[in-house]
Enzyme design. Sequence first.
Site: not given
Length: 407
Positions: A217, A219, A235, A253, A222
Amino acid sequence: MAATAISHLLPHIHRNGSLKSSSSPKDEKPRKGEDEEHFCTRRREEEKRMLADWEAGRRPLEPAEIAVDPSRKIVGHSSKHLRCEDFQLLKTLGTGTFARVWLARLANPKQEDDSKVFALKILRKVDVIRLKQVEHVRNERNVLAAVAGHPFITTMVASFQDRDSLYMLLDYCPGGEVFSYLRRARRFNEETSQFYAAEIVLILEFLHESQGVAYRDLKPENILIDGDGHLKLVDFGFAKKVDNQETYTLCGTPEYLAPEVIRNTGHGRAVDWWAFGILVYEFLVGQPPFWDQNPMKIYEQIVEGRIRYPSAMSQNARDIIGRLCTVDVSKRLGQIQGGSKTVKAHPWFSRINWDDLYHRRMKGPIIPHLRGPADTRNFDDYDPEPEGREPYTGQMFNKYDRSFEDF
């Protein structure tokens, strides 16, 4: 535009890590003549003292130190003595469907400990179970325990639980999300992008090659900036130990998903190198290369894998992004023979001294303006917790509580 998560995402808010001893906080047994109540009280006070001492003397750990069994570390261990009432909850830093993150400090602190703060993530067991997040929460806790002490990953100092809730005590990262700085600046210059991209390379190198973990994840939302201008990855709800195997869970995402995730053909750690290429592009341009109001259109663009580069982007930047965002996993930079070394050796990183970077000898390009270690100006305000929430019943306890034993 902020990316919209496909699956449940939680904002975590954190800061910097280190070990101070290799002795286990849970090894000790009651002293001769000491009853259980006095033993628990003494151990509780000793752990609170260790927390204050750790916060005062953080340092980046060497990979071999991080690799110590979490049960033998002061950071990353599961505490059988800490309780929520050992902390004063100061302000909500972030909320999710089943978790709330608080800025916290030790309750009734000594004067010298008054400015030592943490991020305390509280997860209600009933919500974790209702939303079928037990496995994700367990993965998150176990991965954070295993990597505790890395200079660019949020440090889980300790985890503990009571009947109703799970707790993860994390370092506080007062600078806020990289996403916010990127939106204000519109785009980062090449030097800033290289610096922060290089810190992420060191994170992925450690997760992939030392731990066999796919983060899944990556991005800007985070990634936080600490008080010294360095990154902290947070996260870990989608992180999973996969080693060289494949997994099929659809998570991430839309703008950052790798083609193999969209095709559901099985994916591994290579998805992080794809997402890293997307992130480098967003750092330099201000938005991801694949975007549409309709997520299905985004997926079509990703599977096609055709990136359009601004004319002002350097040739080395285009090359590294193109080699990372390669649809054929077997040819993707970072996944090819040599692993992370092939990324670190790319000409775009020619100015990076990797040893100095790991040991934080290089000054971060963005230094947050802070009034002190407990400054929360870089975080939004949140409504109070709702009242009258579903209770964690005895029936649920008997059925599910064994799943939380390692907290």
